[in-house]
Design a protein around this motif. Structure first.
Motif, PDB file in Angstrom:
ATOM      1  N   PRO A 105      -2.616  -1.440  -9.236  1.00 58.89           N
ATOM      2  CA  PRO A 105      -3.615  -2.190  -8.472  1.00 58.89           C
ATOM      3  C   PRO A 105      -3.362  -3.692  -8.618  1.00 58.89           C
ATOM      4  N   GLY A 106      -3.429  -4.409  -7.508  1.00 58.51           N
ATOM      5  CA  GLY A 106      -3.200  -5.847  -7.561  1.00 58.51           C
ATOM      6  C   GLY A 106      -1.746  -6.231  -7.368  1.00 58.51           C
ATOM      7  N   ALA A 107      -0.884  -5.252  -7.184  1.00 57.85           N
ATOM      8  CA  ALA A 107       0.537  -5.565  -6.985  1.00 57.85           C
ATOM      9  C   ALA A 107       0.753  -6.270  -5.650  1.00 57.85           C
ATOM     10  N   GLY A 108      -0.089  -5.958  -4.672  1.00 57.32           N
ATOM     11  CA  GLY A 108       0.037  -6.614  -3.376  1.00 57.32           C
ATOM     12  C   GLY A 108       0.406  -5.663  -2.256  1.00 57.32           C
ATOM     13  N   LYS A 109       0.140  -4.378  -2.454  1.00 60.67           N
ATOM     14  CA  LYS A 109       0.493  -3.381  -1.430  1.00 60.67           C
ATOM     15  C   LYS A 109      -0.288  -3.623  -0.143  1.00 60.67           C
ATOM     16  N   SER A 110      -1.616  -3.801  -0.291  1.00 57.39           N
ATOM     17  CA  SER A 110      -2.442  -4.004   0.901  1.00 57.39           C
ATOM     18  C   SER A 110      -2.073  -5.308   1.592  1.00 57.39           C
ATOM     19  N   THR A 111      -1.816  -6.339   0.795  1.00 60.84           N
ATOM     20  CA  THR A 111      -1.476  -7.643   1.371  1.00 60.84           C
ATOM     21  C   THR A 111      -0.187  -7.539   2.185  1.00 60.84           C
ATOM     22  N   LEU A 112       0.823  -6.925   1.591  1.00 63.31           N
ATOM     23  CA  LEU A 112       2.115  -6.816   2.269  1.00 63.31           C
ATOM     24  C   LEU A 112       1.981  -6.032   3.570  1.00 63.31           C
ATOM     25  N   MET A 273       4.226 -13.798  -4.756  1.00 63.06           N
ATOM     26  CA  MET A 273       2.826 -13.843  -4.341  1.00 63.06           C
ATOM     27  C   MET A 273       2.384 -15.303  -4.348  1.00 63.06           C
ATOM     28  N   THR A 274       1.970 -15.788  -3.204  1.00 64.03           N
ATOM     29  CA  THR A 274       1.560 -17.186  -3.121  1.00 64.03           C
ATOM     30  C   THR A 274       0.111 -17.235  -2.640  1.00 64.03           C
ATOM     31  N   GLY A 275      -0.413 -18.411  -2.519  1.00 63.49           N
ATOM     32  CA  GLY A 275      -1.771 -18.563  -2.001  1.00 63.49           C
ATOM     33  C   GLY A 275      -1.880 -18.085  -0.563  1.00 63.49           C
ATOM     34  N   LYS A 276      -0.769 -17.974   0.109  1.00 64.10           N
ATOM     35  CA  LYS A 276      -0.759 -17.530   1.514  1.00 64.10           C
ATOM     36  C   LYS A 276      -0.137 -16.142   1.648  1.00 64.10           C
ATOM     37  N   GLY A 277      -0.372 -15.295   0.663  1.00 63.99           N
ATOM     38  CA  GLY A 277       0.147 -13.930   0.743  1.00 63.99           C
ATOM     39  C   GLY A 277       1.540 -13.797   0.163  1.00 63.99           C
ATOM     40  N   LEU A 278       2.196 -12.685   0.481  1.00 67.71           N
ATOM     41  CA  LEU A 278       3.526 -12.428  -0.068  1.00 67.71           C
ATOM     42  C   LEU A 278       4.590 -13.112   0.770  1.00 67.71           C
TER      43      LEU A 278
HETATM   44  P1  TYD Z   1      -3.693  -6.445  -3.035  1.00 71.09           P
HETATM   45  O1  TYD Z   1      -2.825  -6.482  -1.857  1.00 71.09           O
HETATM   46  O2  TYD Z   1      -5.148  -6.285  -2.830  1.00 71.09           O
HETATM   47  O3  TYD Z   1      -3.199  -5.383  -4.092  1.00 71.09           O
HETATM   48  P2  TYD Z   1      -3.152  -3.797  -3.992  1.00 71.09           P
HETATM   49  O4  TYD Z   1      -3.508  -3.388  -2.621  1.00 71.09           O
HETATM   50  O5  TYD Z   1      -1.721  -3.491  -4.373  1.00 71.09           O
HETATM   51  O6  TYD Z   1      -4.078  -3.294  -5.034  1.00 71.09           O
HETATM   52  O7  TYD Z   1      -3.354  -7.752  -3.864  1.00 71.09           O
HETATM   53  C1  TYD Z   1      -4.311  -8.439  -4.467  1.00 71.09           C
HETATM   54  C2  TYD Z   1      -3.765  -9.409  -5.462  1.00 71.09           C
HETATM   55  O8  TYD Z   1      -2.957 -10.391  -4.899  1.00 71.09           O
HETATM   56  C3  TYD Z   1      -4.928 -10.077  -6.061  1.00 71.09           C
HETATM   57  O9  TYD Z   1      -4.824  -9.959  -7.460  1.00 71.09           O
HETATM   58  C4  TYD Z   1      -4.850 -11.486  -5.607  1.00 71.09           C
HETATM   59  C5  TYD Z   1      -3.470 -11.683  -5.166  1.00 71.09           C
HETATM   60  N1  TYD Z   1      -3.344 -12.486  -3.939  1.00 71.09           N
HETATM   61  C6  TYD Z   1      -2.819 -13.745  -3.993  1.00 71.09           C
HETATM   62  O10 TYD Z   1      -2.475 -14.256  -5.062  1.00 71.09           O
HETATM   63  N2  TYD Z   1      -2.694 -14.466  -2.839  1.00 71.09           N
HETATM   64  C7  TYD Z   1      -3.061 -13.968  -1.635  1.00 71.09           C
HETATM   65  O11 TYD Z   1      -2.920 -14.644  -0.613  1.00 71.09           O
HETATM   66  C8  TYD Z   1      -3.591 -12.648  -1.601  1.00 71.09           C
HETATM   67  C9  TYD Z   1      -4.031 -12.036  -0.311  1.00 71.09           C
HETATM   68  C10 TYD Z   1      -3.702 -11.943  -2.754  1.00 71.09           C
END
Ligand code: TYD
Ligand code: MG
Length: 459
Positions: A105-112, A273-278
């Protein structure tokens, strides 16, 4: 009505039992076994119901054919818009495939996936199904990331049957299920996230993907010990399994495929992972090589081969007198057993005894090395720390070390040297068989056959 058949499945390891029991025979866990209904001919099980979804040319055809009769019109792959992801997938998204994206969780799967889908939505029909986050949360994230939001279709639903029903009408080309642990099929009594639910949901969605020709990304969370919930139960039914790794306190995320029916495995993709996503990292060697200018003992750079490209990483070793009867051997990012073997080789063939020393080794940047090409670099790093002699900054090393103290060649020697030269390295110690006829300009390549030659060349 026909009698319903059922089997009993362990939620932890996925092994099957013919009747309920308190303890699983395979993994010895208690209270993990749940009942799972099997498909029977006469009832409206998942298999029968998913048969409704057809219309895709490659859909299951039950007549016999020989291999040469099967039409080979290859489906064009869909570029995801991210070269790093495409590489891991083996060259883009294959229509009708089921792709599992795992990660903590928090790896960035949803974001990517949100970034990928928003960009793809401009040119094709796409559907993002979220069961974990609310639609509003996803929309807020998309806005914050500045993604185009006007085309991507969203759905908040957890019933697999309903999702497929809607997708069958919408006919998207690409679809995301976030995540497989929250969706459920109606037939099965157990809770979402249990092995039987995850397995049946994934199987249902995979069948749907094949029949309708939609590529489906399934998001899967991994448990503490790194297995996908319901370990291994998913891998056999999906086409491609990708892991997104990286601790949440580090900026970098690495992506690797563990199974891929359409390409090579062990390709590495690197994101930040940046402030603007991956964001993609196009030149990963540069980030794993952030070294200060001072030369320090115990540090050496090596060239790894990751799938189809080279990667420069730094290995650090610390060898120090041990107060303990059993000195410690600790390796992070490297295999501990390999280190023990190399220490034995060093003693036997290099005449260097470290049995009263603690040995620690680390790969900088959290990279995990599985290649034997790292052997020589690790040995040299340990020697350098032991002798307290810093190695020159312009040096790279690679090569496998055999038990007889011989240095064995590794694949893609020329490409590794080219990568090192590109990053300004001017001296390389490599296996004799890897010395190229035309070394990169400005680089001195020293070939070694025996461990002793490598030691002589450096110390
Ligand atoms: P998320 O995609 O929600 O993770 P998953 O679906 O794998 O559980 O990623 C969330 C993490 O990414 C959260 O800890 C915050 C970080 N994040 C950033 O640092 N910058 C961003 O722009 C975004 C969208 C998330
Ligand atoms: Mg998520």
């Amino acid at each position: 009505m026909a009698k319903l058949k059922s089997t009993f499945v362990c939620n932890d390891c996925g092994s099957e039992h013919s009747r309920w029991q308190g303890q699983c025979n395979a993994c010895k866990e208690w209270n993990t076994i749940t009942e799972m209904r099997l498909e029977t001919k006469s009832d409206t099980s998942a298999n029968v119901r998913s048969e409704r979804f057809s219309g895709y040319a490659g859909a299951s055809d039950s007549s016999l054919q020989t291999l040469d009769q099967i039409s080979l019109t290859e489906l064009p792959r869909i570029p995801s818009g991210y070269a790093e992801l495409d590489r891991v997938l083996g060259g883009g998204i294959v229509p009708g495939s089921a792709i599992l994206i795992g990660g903590s969780p928090g790896a960035g799967k949803s974001t990517l996936l949100l970034q990928v889908m928003c960009n793809l939505a401009a040119t094709m029909s796409t559907l993002y199904v979220t069961g974990e986050e609310s639609l509003q949360q996803v929309a807020m994230r998309a806005n914050r990331l500045g993604l185009p939001t006007d085309k991507l279709k969203m759905l908040s639903e957890t019933s697999v049957e309903k999702i497929c029903e809607i997708a069958n009408k919408e006919r998207p080309k690409i679809m995301v299920i976030d995540s497989i642990q929250v969706v459920h099929v109606g037939d099965i009594q157990s809770a979402p996230g249990s092995v039987s639910q995850v397995r049946e949901s994934a199987a249902f969605l995979t069948r749907f993907a094949k029949q309708v020709g939609v590529a489906i990304f399934l998001v899967g969370h991994v448990t503490k010990d790194g297995a996908l919930a319901g370990p291994k139960v998913l891998e056999h039914c999906i086409d491609c399994s990708i892991m997104l790794d990286g601790s949440t306190d580090s900026r970098f995320r690495t992506m690797r495929s563990h199974k891929n029916r359409f390409g090579a495995v062990n390709e590495l993709g690197v994101f930040a992972m940046t402030g603007k996503g991956l964001k993609e990292v196009k030149n990963p060697s540069a980030i794993f090589l952030s070294r200060d200018d001072e030369e320090s003992p115990g540090s050496v750079v090596l060239v790894l081969w990751e799938g189809t490209r080279p990667l420069l990483v730094e290995i650090q070793a610390l060898v120090d007198y041990s107060q303990m009867p059993n000195p410690r051997r600790i390796a992070v990012g490297l295999e501990q057993n390999r280190m023990a073997i190399l220490l034995a080789v060093l003693h036997r063939h290099g005449g260097i005894q470290m049995s009263d020393q603690d040995v620690f080794a680390n790969v900088v940047g959290g990279v995990k090395i599985t290649e034997t090409a790292a052997d020589l670099a690790l040995l040299i790093a340990m020697m350098s720390s032991f002798k307290n002699r810093a190695l020159p900054h312009n040096l790279v090393v690679f090569g496998e070390v055999g038990l007889a103290g011989e240095i064995r060649p590794v694949p893609s020697g020329q490409e590794r040297l080219n990568e090192a030269a590109k990053h300004g390295f001017t001296r390389a110690i490599v296996p004799m068989a890897n010395v190229p006829k035309n070394p990169p300009p400005g680089m001195e390549v020293i070939g070694v056959k025996k461990l002793t030659q490598a030691i002589e060349a450096l110390f």
